[in-house]
Design a protein around this motif. Structure first.
Motif, mmCIF file in Angstrom:
data_model
loop_
_atom_site.group_PDB
_atom_site.id
_atom_site.type_symbol
_atom_site.label_atom_id
_atom_site.label_comp_id
_atom_site.label_asym_id
_atom_site.label_seq_id
_atom_site.Cartn_x
_atom_site.Cartn_y
_atom_site.Cartn_z
ATOM 1 N N GLU A 50 33.267 27.283 52.353
ATOM 2 C CA GLU A 50 33.553 28.525 51.622
ATOM 3 C C GLU A 50 34.821 28.413 50.786
ATOM 4 O O GLU A 50 34.842 28.743 49.604
ATOM 5 C CB GLU A 50 33.699 29.697 52.600
ATOM 6 C CG GLU A 50 32.437 30.039 53.360
ATOM 7 C CD GLU A 50 31.331 30.528 52.417
ATOM 8 O OE1 GLU A 50 31.670 31.089 51.345
ATOM 9 O OE2 GLU A 50 30.138 30.318 52.742
ATOM 10 N N THR A 51 35.894 27.951 51.442
ATOM 11 C CA THR A 51 37.160 27.851 50.711
ATOM 12 C C THR A 51 37.042 26.903 49.535
ATOM 13 O O THR A 51 37.656 27.098 48.501
ATOM 14 C CB THR A 51 38.301 27.361 51.620
ATOM 15 O OG1 THR A 51 37.775 26.378 52.496
ATOM 16 C CG2 THR A 51 38.918 28.490 52.417
ATOM 17 N N SER A 53 34.388 26.313 47.786
ATOM 18 C CA SER A 53 33.511 26.805 46.721
ATOM 19 C C SER A 53 34.239 27.718 45.744
ATOM 20 O O SER A 53 33.764 27.938 44.640
ATOM 21 C CB SER A 53 32.308 27.534 47.325
ATOM 22 O OG SER A 53 32.756 28.719 47.951
ATOM 23 N N THR A 54 35.426 28.189 46.149
ATOM 24 C CA THR A 54 36.175 28.986 45.162
ATOM 25 C C THR A 54 36.868 28.099 44.166
ATOM 26 O O THR A 54 37.420 28.558 43.173
ATOM 27 C CB THR A 54 37.230 29.867 45.864
ATOM 28 O OG1 THR A 54 38.157 29.000 46.514
ATOM 29 C CG2 THR A 54 36.603 30.809 46.873
ATOM 30 N N GLU A 55 36.895 26.795 44.445
ATOM 31 C CA GLU A 55 37.648 25.883 43.581
ATOM 32 C C GLU A 55 36.764 24.922 42.817
ATOM 33 O O GLU A 55 37.169 24.359 41.818
ATOM 34 C CB GLU A 55 38.649 25.065 44.421
ATOM 35 C CG GLU A 55 39.612 25.912 45.243
ATOM 36 C CD GLU A 55 40.500 26.785 44.377
ATOM 37 O OE1 GLU A 55 40.972 26.289 43.331
ATOM 38 O OE2 GLU A 55 40.708 27.970 44.729
ATOM 39 N N PRO A 57 32.801 24.001 41.245
ATOM 40 C CA PRO A 57 31.544 24.632 40.864
ATOM 41 C C PRO A 57 30.376 24.250 41.783
ATOM 42 O O PRO A 57 29.372 24.937 41.820
ATOM 43 C CB PRO A 57 31.302 24.117 39.452
ATOM 44 C CG PRO A 57 32.220 22.986 39.251
ATOM 45 C CD PRO A 57 33.346 23.137 40.199
ATOM 46 N N ARG A 58 30.501 23.139 42.495
ATOM 47 C CA ARG A 58 29.405 22.741 43.364
ATOM 48 C C ARG A 58 29.985 22.090 44.609
ATOM 49 O O ARG A 58 30.931 21.309 44.526
ATOM 50 C CB ARG A 58 28.522 21.756 42.597
ATOM 51 C CG ARG A 58 27.342 21.230 43.364
ATOM 52 C CD ARG A 58 26.410 20.474 42.386
ATOM 53 N NE ARG A 58 25.517 19.633 43.128
ATOM 54 C CZ ARG A 58 25.454 18.310 42.990
ATOM 55 N NH1 ARG A 58 26.209 17.673 42.116
ATOM 56 N NH2 ARG A 58 24.604 17.615 43.709
ATOM 57 N N ASP A 166 40.563 31.098 41.499
ATOM 58 C CA ASP A 166 39.561 31.834 42.262
ATOM 59 C C ASP A 166 38.338 32.179 41.428
ATOM 60 O O ASP A 166 37.344 32.678 41.936
ATOM 61 C CB ASP A 166 40.186 33.117 42.825
ATOM 62 C CG ASP A 166 41.324 32.757 43.770
ATOM 63 O OD1 ASP A 166 41.207 31.702 44.409
ATOM 64 O OD2 ASP A 166 42.320 33.503 43.829
ATOM 65 N N VAL A 168 36.057 30.432 40.095
ATOM 66 C CA VAL A 168 34.786 29.761 40.334
ATOM 67 C C VAL A 168 34.085 30.322 41.569
ATOM 68 O O VAL A 168 34.717 30.742 42.514
ATOM 69 C CB VAL A 168 35.014 28.244 40.573
ATOM 70 C CG1 VAL A 168 33.806 27.450 40.157
ATOM 71 C CG2 VAL A 168 36.274 27.778 39.892
ATOM 72 N N LYS A 169 32.778 30.321 41.497
ATOM 73 C CA LYS A 169 32.044 30.624 42.728
ATOM 74 C C LYS A 169 30.988 29.557 42.839
ATOM 75 O O LYS A 169 29.878 29.685 42.313
ATOM 76 C CB LYS A 169 31.423 32.039 42.632
ATOM 77 C CG LYS A 169 30.708 32.450 43.890
ATOM 78 C CD LYS A 169 31.715 32.887 44.983
ATOM 79 C CE LYS A 169 31.045 32.847 46.356
ATOM 80 N NZ LYS A 169 31.693 31.985 47.323
ATOM 81 N N GLY A 170 31.376 28.453 43.443
ATOM 82 C CA GLY A 170 30.509 27.289 43.456
ATOM 83 C C GLY A 170 29.308 27.438 44.360
ATOM 84 O O GLY A 170 29.340 28.159 45.348
ATOM 85 N N ALA A 171 28.293 26.703 43.996
ATOM 86 C CA ALA A 171 27.102 26.705 44.825
ATOM 87 C C ALA A 171 27.304 25.763 45.991
ATOM 88 O O ALA A 171 27.861 24.682 45.847
ATOM 89 C CB ALA A 171 25.910 26.231 44.006
#
Ligand SMILES: Cc1cc2nc3c(=O)[nH]c(=O)nc-3n(C[C@H](O)[C@H](O)[C@H](O)COP(=O)(O)OP(=O)(O)OC[C@H]3O[C@@H](n4cnc5c(N)ncnc54)[C@H](O)[C@@H]3O)c2cc1C
Ligand SMILES: Cc1cc2nc3c(=O)[nH]c(=O)nc-3n(C[C@H](O)[C@H](O)[C@H](O)COP(=O)(O)OP(=O)(O)OC[C@H]3O[C@@H](n4cnc5c(N)ncnc54)[C@H](O)[C@@H]3O)c2cc1C
Ligand code: SF4
Ligand code: SF4
Lengths: 324, 680, 263
Positions: A50-51, A53-55, A57-58, A166, A168-171
């Motif tokens: 989770e942490t 994925s904010t940094e 993109p994938r 913050d 980005v919300k990576g997959a």
């Protein structure tokens, strides 16, 4: 290069700072190459992704109890399988002691070129270059990777300043663990804390060293705390040992221990020949001394002319806050 | 009355001469056997050529053995010992006479008859009193004041030996007094008491008209005396008082080669081919060194003067002798021949004499300068170090500098090519680097410290300036110079010493010069005493003294400015090479100098903790630094400037001034620097 | 127990003023003294101590030119039974990968239970050779190891992480361990100790004897190419951080952070 990967480093369930700096390096290269950045997490607990994925993109996650620690054999074998489908790529990691354990073997397994402990990396005309140091940090060298399809770089701490994004919300993509952990020939047993007493200053990268300038009845906890904050060890000059303030194996110098740190913080040390004779390589030497003419300033990279009693507590607090 | 003579008094029906014979025979036989067993160990030991220069040796034996020349260095104990020794010499004739009297009542030593005999008898009687008093004083001294130097830390049961001996000697005196006193009483002559004070004194306690008692005392005193005498004789070689027998031979065989170190093994062409290098066990020492162990009187003067011992290091030279002697007595016993399983034995070198002791020595030579009977320590310590070196057991802190000397010819790890770099700071003139085949009057041997230690470079520069100012033709070797090897050799790395000295010798031979000059006494010593080929070498203080006495240089007292000055004798200049006067004369020619001698000066100088590689060695047991001790000694006499003539003394003392918090109160300076600053 | 120790022959640059060579691809090395890589001293000592404890044979191998013979002889004096020197001109310009390829080819052909290397070389300081070699031989490996115990076909060891934390682990033999400095106290080697082993021959092995494809060694086998070396910009003396103590301290903390000096 078609891909940029960053391998996350974690210890005791927490993502380590080296990861963020590798991500910072990855972002730079990803913008220079125009390809996407993927963060890889091998962990016993997939939630840690989770942490990340904010940094990034994938994020690719392989979850298995074996990844509780950074077991080099498990990591090499897993990444070999996981990255098999990828064509050409740059794999970035921090240059930490845990990663030093598997980066070279990994590069062989991935059939990749390797440059360790890089302090810079850039793409010029589509070609990747990295900068590292040789000869005990006395020489910088710029290297390239011939026509390697794959390159592994480990990144020296502090080389790529990291700022959280913050945005980005990576997959998050889960990958099945491709290896059988029971077949491993290398097994983790347990962590061992060094006893406070038996730190080995000879192999320490960061040294906070105190001298006669700390006074006759100093509160050593102040300096120990600074060393802890910096992730280093406490050392000293000979008069401190003479006064029985620290045991002999903390003494740096010709008749003490020879050290080869990356950072040497000299507090209240004049810089006598016998003391400096024990410092090898060319560390980042920082001196705090109230005497502007103290010889230590001639060899230091940075200096503060002032009373260490005023400087050290502030320095400690400030570093703590910078570390977050 | 006529007193009954011992020879005439049968004992339990047996004629006295027969008893006398049996006692004499058994005692002498036992004594000879013990001596044989003791000396047999020497036969197994390593060779040591000590039969050269017989005349010098005889002179030494006369002066220091019979003359007891070194005894008064400790005035009180020295006088006691001289009296005791003189007493022994005088009384030895008496003992012979008494032994003879067991056979014949009128026996006497041929020339001791008539008035000579009378004079001797009288002298003997006085001597008996003196010896008895000396023994009593010595017992009281030990029992009441117990001086620390008599202690035997770490070993048991040695203190009582002194009491046994003193008791035996006292008993000899008392039985002699009883023997003679009873005859004196019986003869009834009372006017001659001033001739025979001991006899007269003893007679006071005896009845005048009781022939039976007097006869009993006379005969009984005699036999008691004889038994004590042979008891003492046989006790000597099994106790520390072996020195009574071996001391004079030990002085005769003492080391005549001051300043140098013995070869690995005498008489070996290539020591490198030996199975073992250095000493690991008793018989690895030379026979003379074992004789040393036998001869040590446990007087503790060596340890009392040993700087290592003073500051709390593990080393006490006396205890090396004591422990080795104990080991010898235990492992080469007089009777018990069944040898124990050596695997379970403690090793002499390593277990009994520990590594800490072996590395703690600075080779200052204070012990050897003090020992009344010339017991040697430096050679033994170096021999034991050679063994440890050979086994690779060297303190980590010493390994680096030794490796650096091997690879680069200097302990600092600096590049050879920078050896002359210090000369670049001299703006007024250029120091010439002597090329092969070139000539200069003086070859200035800078050594590693002068070339690479920034503080010592200052001395090198001062010295170069003095020579240049006085228009001396001098040059240096530059890159071609290697470490002198003085410390390398004393740390026991003989192979490395051969390597560096060999390179220097080659460099010397390829150039022409009149003499070599060095400001470092260690280099001076090595070239003078250790190098296998003779080169003329002088110390800077000698050169400066020469310049002053030729009147070509004049000094002023401005730099000293009336401060109180003292001189610290460096071990390798003073004790090892006898250069005490030149530096003092140079100092005293500075106008207006206020000179004060420290209590410990000349051959008693206190080592600063050593130079060369010892700068890399630190001893954890020590409670105080030797340099700090020295600074205190200088402060005690109110000195404000300590002048020394050795760069390492300078470094150690300069550091000690700082650590004792005396910066600004006292300064240390090398003689060369002082002269440089005192010439205009 | 067959122990193989890999030794690197490195120039001692600690006291030297380095200059860049004319090609700008390396430093000038003519003036430099070469010696055993300091880390490898601990590796050979550990090998000797393990041999003293459990028996076996210690083989030392170095990819280095002939001048390195003194170093290898020193290794024999330190307790190695045999030493090999591998060098061919074609190996010139090889990187860690190329060097590891040669070593692995050499080692494959001989019995090995334990391979010891240093963690880092003092010159390149890449810390890569051990891990690469192990991967090529397909054996497990560990670096920065500060304690080793060999028992029952296993190596138990402790390796160093940052800030006084260590991890205790074990590996099956055969394996490769790259040692940290300080894991033992290397013995002293006297001139005589080296003389005593002068009669032992140190074979020079060429790459043809090892049977490795020339394309895999030296420059052609390398995956990394040095483009240029340079001296880092050097300031004369310290940059003094001005300001009140608190301000200066705060600024210093930032500098330390920027320089990665906070672990
Ligand atoms: C044979 C030998 C071997 C030696 N080996 C070693 C060795 O291995 N290691 C070693 O360290 N030394 C060794 N020394 C000692 C060495 O020469 C120096 O004396 C020593 O290093 C000095 O220690 P220092 O810098 O702490 O003290 P000092 O030189 O006294 O320096 C103290 C400094 O603190 C400054 N200061 C004082 N108060 C304050 C304050 N409140 N705030 C800020 N600054 C202040 C002063 O300005 C001064 O510069 C050796 C000496 C000898 C003779
Ligand atoms: C482009 C390039 C060109 C190079 N050209 C040359 C060259 O011409 N000649 C040259 O000698 N080097 C050359 N090198 C250095 C070469 O990389 C090293 O010999 C090799 O990479 C060892 O890796 P390292 O320095 O990273 O050692 P590390 O991985 O840091 O060393 C760790 C350990 O590996 C072992 N080890 C390392 N090297 C050797 C070796 N040579 N033999 C045996 N054991 C070893 C040691 O035990 C050492 O402690 C070059 C490097 C590059 C990048
Ligand atoms: S030479 Fe000096 S340090 Fe060594 S034992 Fe004798 S007195 Fe002590
Ligand atoms: S060695 Fe000499 S000075 Fe030392 S205790 Fe023995 S006799 Fe006395």
């Amino acid at each position: 290069m078609e891909n940029i990967y960053v391998l996350a480093e974690h210890r005791k369930g927490v993502i380590r700072d080296t990861t963020w700096e590798a991500i910072a390096a990855g972002r730079k290269l990803s913008s220079e190459l125009g390809v996407e950045l993927t963060c890889i997490l091998l962990s016993a607990n997939a939630a840690m992704a989770e942490t990340l994925s904010t940094e990034a993109p994938r994020v690719m996650v392989v979850e298995n109890p074996i990844f509780e620690t950074m077991n080099s054999e498990a990591i090499i074998k897993t990444l070999k399988e996981v990255l098999k489908p990828s064509g050409s790529y740059v794999l970035l990691m921090g240059a930490s002691n845990a990663i030093l354990d598997f980066a070279p073997g990994l590069s062989v397994a991935l059939d990749a070129a390797l440059a360790t402990d890089c302090f810079a990396a850039e793409v010029r005309n589509g070609k990747l270059f990295a900068s590292r140091q040789m000869y005990s940090y006395k020489i910088n060298s710029l290297v390239s990777f011939k026509d390697s399809e794959r390159v592994v770089l480990t990144i020296r701490a502090g080389s790529f300043p990291y700022a959280p994004s913050d945005a980005v919300k990576g997959a998050i993509e889960n990958v099945a663990c491709p290896i059988d952990p029971t077949s491993l020939r290398k097994r983790f047993i347990k962590y061992v804390e060094a006893e406070k007493g038996d730190v080995d200053i000879a192999s320490a990268d960061i040294i906070v060293s105190v001298g006669r300038g700390i006074g006759d009845e100093p509160d050593l906890d102040v300096f120990q705390s600074l060393a802890d904050t910096m992730g280093g060890v406490l050392a000293c000059s000979r008069p401190i040992v003479d006064k029985n303030l620290l045991p002999k194996f903390h003494q740096v110098g010709t008749s003490g221990v020879e050290v080869k740190p990356k950072v040497y913080l000299a507090l209240g040390i004049s810089g006598a020949f016998q003391h400096l004779g024990g410092i090898k390589g060319s560390p980042l030497l920082v001196a705090v001394n109230k005497d502007p003419r103290a010889p230590i300033f001639r060899v230091a990279s940075y200096g503060i002319v002032g009373d260490l009693n005023e400087v050290v507590p502030v320095l400690n607090e400030k570093i703590k806050s910078l570390k977050g | 009355m006529n007193i009954l003579k011992p020879a005439d008094a049968p004992i339990l029906g047996a004629p006295a001469p027969a008893i006398a014979f049996i006692i004499l025979f058994l005692s002498v036989a036992f004594f000879c056997y013990v001596m044989f067993r003791r000396l047999d160990v020497l036969r197994k030991a390593a060779p040591d050529p000590r039969f050269s220069n017989i005349s010098t040796r005889l002179l030494r034996a006369l002066m220091y053995g019979f003359g007891q020349w070194r005894q008064p260095r400790y005035l009180g104990a020295g006088i006691l010992h001289i009296l005791l020794f003189a007493g022994f010499m005088i009384l030895s004739l008496r003992s012979l006479t008494l032994i003879g009297r067991g056979f014949s009542p009128t026996f006497h030593i041929p020339f001791l008859t008539g008035s000579v005999g009378f004079a001797y008898e009288s002298l003997k009687d006085y001597t008996v009193i003196v010896v008895l008093i000396v023994c009593l004083v010595a017992i009281v001294r030990r029992a009441v004041f117990h001086p620390k130097r008599y202690d035997h830390p770490g070993t048991a049961g040695h203190e009582y030996e002194a009491y046994v001996i003193l008791g035996l000697v006292s008993a000899l005196m008392i039985t002699d007094m009883i023997h003679d006193g009873s005859a004196y009483r019986a003869s009834g002559v009372c006017g001659e008491y001033h001739w025979f004070p001991a006899a007269a004194f003893a007679s006071v306690f005896m009845p005048s008209n009781d022939p039976a008692t007097l006869n009993f005392l006379h005969v009984g005193g005699y036999w008691a005396h004889i038994l004590f005498f042979f008891g003492l004789l046989n006790y000597l070689p099994i106790s520390k008082h072996f020195h009574v027998i071996t001391a004079i031979p030990n002085v005769f065989f003492s080391n005549l080669n001051k300043g140098t170190i013995k070869p690995v093994r005498y008489g070996t062409v290539d020591w490198m081919e030996l199975d073992q290098c250095g000493v690991s066990d008793l018989t690895g020492f030379t026979w003379k060194h074992i004789l040393d162990f036998y001869s040590c009187a446990d007087c503790g003067r060596c340890s009392d003067n040993c700087p290592a011992n003073t500051v709390g290091r593990a080393l006490s030279p006396k205890m090396i002798s004591v422990k080795a002697r104990d080991y010898a007595y235990e492992n080469f016993p007089v009777f018990d021949k069944t040898s124990k399983d050596p695997a379970h034995e403690k090793r002499l070198v390593g277990d009994i004499i520990t590594e800490q002791e072996i590395w703690a020595c600075t080779t200052c030579g204070a012990c050897e300068a003090e020992c009344p009977i010339f017991i040697e320590y430096i050679d033994k310590i170096v021999d034991m170090r050679r063994y440890l070196i050979d086994r690779g057991e060297v303190p980590q802190s010493l390994q680096k500098p030794l490796q650096q000397i091997k690879k680069k010819g200097n302990a600092y790890g600096a590049m050879k090519s920078k050896r002359a770099a210090w000369t670049k700071d001299l703006e007024e003139f250029q120091v010439h680097i002597l090329a092969e085949g070139e000539h200069s009057d003086l070859l200035f041997f800078v050594d590693s410290c002068g070339s690479f230690d920034p503080r010592i470079q200052e001395i090198a520069k001062s010295f170069a300036r003095i020579m240049a100012r006085n228009k001396l033709d001098f040059a240096i070797l530059g890159q071609e110079e290697n470490d002198s090897g003085n410390e390398v050799r004393r740390l026991g790395e003989e192979g490395l010493f051969e390597q560096v000295s060999g390179r220097n010798i080659e460099a010397f031979k390829a150039r022409n010069f009149e003499e070599i000059v060095a400001f470092d006494p260690h280099a001076f010593n090595a070239i003078k005493n250790d190098y296998p080929e003779p080169f003329k070498v002088i110390h800077s203080s000698q050169l400066i003294y020469r310049l002053l006495s030729h009147g070509v240089m004049s000094l002023n007292g401005e730099y000293l400015g009336g401060r109180v000055v003292t001189y610290h004798d460096p071990c390798y200049l003073g004790r090892h090479n006898g250069i005490y006067e030149e530096p003092r004369r140079v100092l005293k020619s500075i106008p207006g100098i206020q000179y004060q001698e420290m209590t410990r000066s000349f051959s008693r100088s206190f080592c600063c903790s050593g130079g060369g590689l010892l700068l890399w060695y630190e001893n954890e047991e020590e409670k105080e630094r030797m340099g700090e001790r020295r600074v205190k000694m200088a402060m005690e006499i109110g000195a404000q400037v300590i002048v020394t003539a050795c760069p390492f003394c300078l470094i150690n003392i300069e550091d000690a001034i700082k650590t004792t918090g005396n910066e600004g109160k006292i300064e240390v300076i090398d003689l060369v620097e002082l002269i440089d600053r005192s010439t205009s | 127990m067959n122990i193989i120790v890999c030794m690197k022959w490195t120039p001692d640059t600690s006291e030297a003023d380095l200059t860049v060579s004319t090609t700008a691809k390396d430093i000038k090395k003519d003036d430099l003294d070469y010696d055993m890589n300091d880390w490898d001293r601990f590796a050979i000592e550990e090998a000797a101590q393990i041999k003293e404890k459990v028996g076996g044979k210690v083989t030392v191998v170095s990819l280095a030119p002939e001048e390195s013979e003194d170093m290898l002889r020193e290794c024999l004096a330190r307790g190695a039974d045999e030493a090999f020197q591998i060098w061919s001109d074609q190996m010139e310009g090889g990187d860690g990968y190329a060097m590891a390829s040669v070593l692995s080819q050499f080692i494959k052909g001989r019995p090995h239970d334990l391979i010891l290397t240093g963690t880092l070389a003092e010159d390149d300081g890449a810390g890569q050779l051990g891990g690469m070699l192990a991967a090529m031989l397909d054996i497990p490996s560990a670096t920065l190891v500060s304690k080793i115990e060999i028992k029952d076909q296993k190596a138990s060891f402790v390796r160093e992480l940052e800030g006084g934390l260590y991890e205790s682990m074990e590996m099956d033999l055969p394996c490769l361990i790259a040692v940290a400095t300080g894991l033992n106290e290397p013995r002293f080697v006297s001139i005589r100790a080296v003389r005593k082993v002068t009669s032992i021959e140190i074979p020079n092995v060429g790459i043809d004897e090892i049977g490795i494809d020339v394309g895999k060694v030296g420059q052609s086998g390398a995956r990394v190419e040095i483009e240029q070396v340079s001296l880092p910009p050097e300031g004369e003396g310290a940059e003094i951080i001005k300001g009140k103590p608190e301000e200066a301290a705060a600024r210093l903390a930032e500098i330390l952070k920027e320089k990665g000096a906070i672990g």
